[in-house]
Design a protein around this motif. Structure first.
Motif, PDB file in Angstrom:
ATOM      1  N   CYS A   1       0.869  -1.178   0.000  1.00  0.00           N
ATOM      2  CA  CYS A   1       0.000   0.000   0.000  1.00  0.00           C
ATOM      3  C   CYS A   1       0.909   1.231   0.000  1.00  0.00           C
ATOM      4  O   CYS A   1       1.648   1.477   0.964  1.00  0.00           O
ATOM      5  CB  CYS A   1      -0.893   0.001   1.244  1.00  0.00           C
ATOM      6  SG  CYS A   1      -1.904   1.485   1.444  1.00  0.00           S
ATOM      7  N   VAL A   2       0.871   2.007  -1.076  1.00  0.00           N
ATOM      8  CA  VAL A   2       1.721   3.187  -1.219  1.00  0.00           C
ATOM      9  C   VAL A   2       0.841   4.432  -1.219  1.00  0.00           C
ATOM     10  O   VAL A   2      -0.115   4.537  -2.000  1.00  0.00           O
ATOM     11  CB  VAL A   2       2.538   3.140  -2.530  1.00  0.00           C
ATOM     12  CG1 VAL A   2       3.485   4.347  -2.600  1.00  0.00           C
ATOM     13  CG2 VAL A   2       3.323   1.842  -2.627  1.00  0.00           C
ATOM     14  N   ILE A   3       1.175   5.378  -0.336  1.00  0.00           N
ATOM     15  CA  ILE A   3       0.389   6.600  -0.205  1.00  0.00           C
ATOM     16  C   ILE A   3       1.260   7.786  -0.619  1.00  0.00           C
ATOM     17  O   ILE A   3       2.375   7.963  -0.120  1.00  0.00           O
ATOM     18  CB  ILE A   3      -0.082   6.799   1.251  1.00  0.00           C
ATOM     19  CG1 ILE A   3      -0.927   5.588   1.678  1.00  0.00           C
ATOM     20  CG2 ILE A   3      -0.879   8.093   1.393  1.00  0.00           C
ATOM     21  CD1 ILE A   3      -1.266   5.600   3.140  1.00  0.00           C
ATOM     22  N   HIS A   4       0.736   8.573  -1.551  1.00  0.00           N
ATOM     23  CA  HIS A   4       1.450   9.761  -2.031  1.00  0.00           C
ATOM     24  C   HIS A   4       0.611  11.006  -1.769  1.00  0.00           C
ATOM     25  O   HIS A   4      -0.611  10.988  -1.918  1.00  0.00           O
ATOM     26  CB  HIS A   4       1.700   9.685  -3.545  1.00  0.00           C
ATOM     27  CG  HIS A   4       2.586   8.560  -3.961  1.00  0.00           C
ATOM     28  ND1 HIS A   4       3.949   8.573  -3.760  1.00  0.00           N
ATOM     29  CD2 HIS A   4       2.307   7.406  -4.584  1.00  0.00           C
ATOM     30  CE1 HIS A   4       4.469   7.458  -4.248  1.00  0.00           C
ATOM     31  NE2 HIS A   4       3.492   6.726  -4.746  1.00  0.00           N
ATOM     32  N   THR A   5       1.295  12.076  -1.392  1.00  0.00           N
ATOM     33  CA  THR A   5       0.699  13.411  -1.416  1.00  0.00           C
ATOM     34  C   THR A   5       1.603  14.278  -2.294  1.00  0.00           C
ATOM     35  O   THR A   5       2.598  13.804  -2.842  1.00  0.00           O
ATOM     36  CB  THR A   5       0.594  14.019  -0.007  1.00  0.00           C
ATOM     37  OG1 THR A   5       1.910  14.347   0.469  1.00  0.00           O
ATOM     38  CG2 THR A   5      -0.092  13.050   0.962  1.00  0.00           C
ATOM     39  N   GLU A   6       1.293  15.566  -2.377  1.00  0.00           N
ATOM     40  CA  GLU A   6       2.123  16.457  -3.183  1.00  0.00           C
ATOM     41  C   GLU A   6       3.499  16.654  -2.559  1.00  0.00           C
ATOM     42  O   GLU A   6       4.461  17.013  -3.248  1.00  0.00           O
ATOM     43  CB  GLU A   6       1.433  17.813  -3.341  1.00  0.00           C
ATOM     44  CG  GLU A   6       0.143  17.737  -4.130  1.00  0.00           C
ATOM     45  CD  GLU A   6      -0.569  19.080  -4.199  1.00  0.00           C
ATOM     46  OE1 GLU A   6      -1.550  19.180  -4.967  1.00  0.00           O
ATOM     47  OE2 GLU A   6      -0.149  20.020  -3.477  1.00  0.00           O
TER      48      GLU A   6
ATOM     49  N   SER B   1       5.555  10.724   0.650  1.00  0.00           N
ATOM     50  CA  SER B   1       4.953   9.409   0.411  1.00  0.00           C
ATOM     51  C   SER B   1       5.425   8.441   1.484  1.00  0.00           C
ATOM     52  O   SER B   1       6.446   8.650   2.141  1.00  0.00           O
ATOM     53  CB  SER B   1       5.336   8.886  -0.984  1.00  0.00           C
ATOM     54  OG  SER B   1       6.726   8.630  -1.052  1.00  0.00           O
ATOM     55  N   SER B   2       4.641   7.362   1.656  1.00  0.00           N
ATOM     56  CA  SER B   2       4.990   6.311   2.607  1.00  0.00           C
ATOM     57  C   SER B   2       4.262   5.043   2.174  1.00  0.00           C
ATOM     58  O   SER B   2       3.342   5.088   1.354  1.00  0.00           O
ATOM     59  CB  SER B   2       4.600   6.709   4.044  1.00  0.00           C
ATOM     60  OG  SER B   2       5.129   5.773   4.965  1.00  0.00           O
ATOM     61  N   GLU B   3       4.675   3.917   2.734  1.00  0.00           N
ATOM     62  CA  GLU B   3       4.080   2.649   2.297  1.00  0.00           C
ATOM     63  C   GLU B   3       4.114   1.628   3.423  1.00  0.00           C
ATOM     64  O   GLU B   3       4.841   1.784   4.421  1.00  0.00           O
ATOM     65  CB  GLU B   3       4.841   2.105   1.084  1.00  0.00           C
ATOM     66  CG  GLU B   3       6.284   1.739   1.376  1.00  0.00           C
ATOM     67  CD  GLU B   3       7.046   1.333   0.128  1.00  0.00           C
ATOM     68  OE1 GLU B   3       6.987   2.101  -0.864  1.00  0.00           O
ATOM     69  OE2 GLU B   3       7.697   0.284   0.155  1.00  0.00           O
ATOM     70  N   THR B   4       3.327   0.577   3.254  1.00  0.00           N
ATOM     71  CA  THR B   4       3.353  -0.573   4.163  1.00  0.00           C
ATOM     72  C   THR B   4       3.115  -1.836   3.339  1.00  0.00           C
ATOM     73  O   THR B   4       2.466  -1.782   2.284  1.00  0.00           O
ATOM     74  CB  THR B   4       2.279  -0.458   5.268  1.00  0.00           C
ATOM     75  OG1 THR B   4       2.459  -1.514   6.208  1.00  0.00           O
ATOM     76  CG2 THR B   4       0.869  -0.545   4.711  1.00  0.00           C
ATOM     77  N   ASN B   5       3.672  -2.941   3.815  1.00  0.00           N
ATOM     78  CA  ASN B   5       3.528  -4.224   3.119  1.00  0.00           C
ATOM     79  C   ASN B   5       2.664  -5.184   3.915  1.00  0.00           C
ATOM     80  O   ASN B   5       2.704  -5.204   5.149  1.00  0.00           O
ATOM     81  CB  ASN B   5       4.897  -4.871   2.899  1.00  0.00           C
ATOM     82  CG  ASN B   5       5.764  -4.063   1.959  1.00  0.00           C
ATOM     83  OD1 ASN B   5       5.259  -3.395   1.066  1.00  0.00           O
ATOM     84  ND2 ASN B   5       7.070  -4.105   2.159  1.00  0.00           N
ATOM     85  N   VAL B   6       1.893  -5.996   3.202  1.00  0.00           N
ATOM     86  CA  VAL B   6       1.055  -7.024   3.814  1.00  0.00           C
ATOM     87  C   VAL B   6       1.283  -8.319   3.044  1.00  0.00           C
ATOM     88  O   VAL B   6       1.239  -8.322   1.813  1.00  0.00           O
ATOM     89  CB  VAL B   6      -0.445  -6.647   3.753  1.00  0.00           C
ATOM     90  CG1 VAL B   6      -1.297  -7.737   4.396  1.00  0.00           C
ATOM     91  CG2 VAL B   6      -0.680  -5.311   4.420  1.00  0.00           C
ATOM     92  N   THR B   7       1.527  -9.399   3.771  1.00  0.00           N
ATOM     93  CA  THR B   7       1.747 -10.688   3.116  1.00  0.00           C
ATOM     94  C   THR B   7       0.607 -11.647   3.431  1.00  0.00           C
ATOM     95  O   THR B   7       0.216 -11.809   4.583  1.00  0.00           O
ATOM     96  CB  THR B   7       3.073 -11.329   3.577  1.00  0.00           C
ATOM     97  OG1 THR B   7       4.141 -10.478   3.206  1.00  0.00           O
ATOM     98  CG2 THR B   7       3.270 -12.697   2.934  1.00  0.00           C
ATOM     99  N   ILE B   8       0.066 -12.279   2.388  1.00  0.00           N
ATOM    100  CA  ILE B   8      -0.938 -13.335   2.560  1.00  0.00           C
ATOM    101  C   ILE B   8      -0.256 -14.665   2.282  1.00  0.00           C
ATOM    102  O   ILE B   8       0.344 -14.873   1.238  1.00  0.00           O
ATOM    103  CB  ILE B   8      -2.125 -13.155   1.589  1.00  0.00           C
ATOM    104  CG1 ILE B   8      -2.889 -11.875   1.912  1.00  0.00           C
ATOM    105  CG2 ILE B   8      -3.063 -14.357   1.668  1.00  0.00           C
ATOM    106  CD1 ILE B   8      -4.079 -11.636   1.015  1.00  0.00           C
TER     107      ILE B   8
END
Length: 386
Positions: A111-116, A119-126
């Motif tokens: 999940c990658v979140i960007h603003t102007e 940015s930041s992200e997190t990972n999820v493993t199934i």
């Protein structure tokens, strides 16, 4: 079957922190799971871009861009299955709902979140636990005094010490056989099955949990189901397939008096012999149709009736079960070619129409008629003359 969702460490850039739970989540395969991704402070939607992607393949799972959810951008594998919680996005919650989880969904999600500005992200493993139980797909027949094998295999990499397999007689809710904590548990068996029902010990490490039932008795007739459980997952098969086995038992084939008594219960008579003019192999032209006769003198209530047409090779030609024909159970070679005369079944006529006869259709066919109390059968041979 279960799938385990493990949350990895977040990758954070200054000023934007992504949150997720600290403990793994579990979900049944075929069910739904929420993949968490959120921030503490809501972000103006005009500045926001959220991408959910598969880390291993790069597939786009979902996208929020330009103030809108972009379903048209999803990978086809996730179309209609992955969705945002729309009303939660403005609150900083970008979690994803994934429906109908499959084994193909295994892997890492980002999940990658960007603003102007940042940015930041997190990972999820199934990660899914694979446990598949299979067994017989047609009833098993035996006479009193014989031995019979009811098939069950478990396809899994789970250590035996973590695996539990049980055989149940469902119509009486009796535990027949149990494997637990790495060994067979004979002390769990009721007296009537003790010493008669057993596993093949040397086959267990290969995943073979078939049951041998010795010295069949008429009271053994009924439905047996095999199920398997691990610490993390559970699977059991029913509905007439998989680990669900129907056992038919009638008195000894050597006792004609007992067999006659068995066949006479509930006014059932043995399957009517094939007429004399059809006792020789039916010579049928290739490409033509032929009727394979099978009937009883006295109609049988449909709720008690089961009719199987089988080839000498063991292939299932057609099946009548649960008050209806079951074309989905047919061998592919007979799909769309072999059919009952539907309106005749209630009259005791279970003959089969076989269309477009081929050279491969040559051979013996068996019509087996069962009720809750008894069974009988007749053979018909097809000869194409080629």
């Amino acid at each position: 079957m279960t799938a385990t969702v493990v949350f990895q460490h977040n990758t954070e850039l200054p000023g934007l922190s992504v949150r997720g739970p600290s403990m793994p989540l579990r979900v049944q395969l075929g069910a739904s799971v929420t993949l968490p991704c959120s921030v503490d402070t809501p972000i103006p939607l005009r500045e926001l871009e959220v991408l959910w992607t598969r880390e291993d393949s790069g597939s786009l799972v979902h996208l929020f861009l330009g103030g809108k959810i972009r379903t048209e951008s999803q990978s086809p594998a996730y179309s209609g299955r992955a969705e945002f919680f729309t009303e939660e996005i403005s609150k900083g919650n970008f979690s994803l709902l994934l429906r109908n989880v499959t084994t193909e969904d295994r892997g890492m999600y980002k999940c990658v979140i960007h603003t102007e500005q940042e940015s930041s992200e997190t990972n999820v493993t199934i990660d899914s636990e694979r446990l598949v139980v299979t067994g017989a797909d047609v009833p098993v027949f035996a006479y009193a005094g014989e031995d019979v094998i009811l098939n069950c295999s478990v396809d899994t990499h789970v250590p035996l010490g973590e695996l539990e397999v049980e055989w149940m007689k469902t119509n009486e809710e009796i535990l027949v056989l149990l494997f637990m904590e790495g060994r067979y548990r004979p002390e769990s068996q009721p007296e009537r099955f003790r010493g008669r029902a057993e596993f093949f010990s040397e086959e267990i490490p290969k995943g073979n949990f078939s049951m041998k039932l010795r010295d069949i008795k008429t009271e053994d007739r009924g439905e047996f189901i095999s199920g398997a459980t691990t610490v993390f997952s559970k699977a059991s098969n029913g509905g007439g397939g998989g680990g669900d086995v129907r056992l038919r038992a009638c008195p000894s084939r050597h006792s004609q008096r007992d067999l006659k008594d068995c066949n006479s219960q509930h006014a059932l008579r043995p399957v009517r012999p094939v007429p004399e003019d059809q006792q020789l192999p039916a010579c049928t032209e290739l490409g033509a149709s032929v009727t394979l006769p099978c009937s009883v003198d006295t109609p049988i209530p449909l709720h008690e009736l089961e009719v199987l047409w089988m080839r000498d090779s063991g292939s299932l030609v057609h099946l009548f079960l649960g008050r209806e024909s079951r074309p989905e159970s047919q061998s592919p070679a007979y799909s769309g070619r072999a059919e009952f005369f539907t309106e005749e079944i209630s009259k005791g006529n279970f003959s089969l129409l076989l269309r477009n006869v081929t050279t491969e259709d040559k051979g013996m066919y068996k019509c087996v008629v069962h009720t809750e109390q008894e069974s009988s059968e007749a053979n018909v041979t097809i000869d194409t003359g080629k």
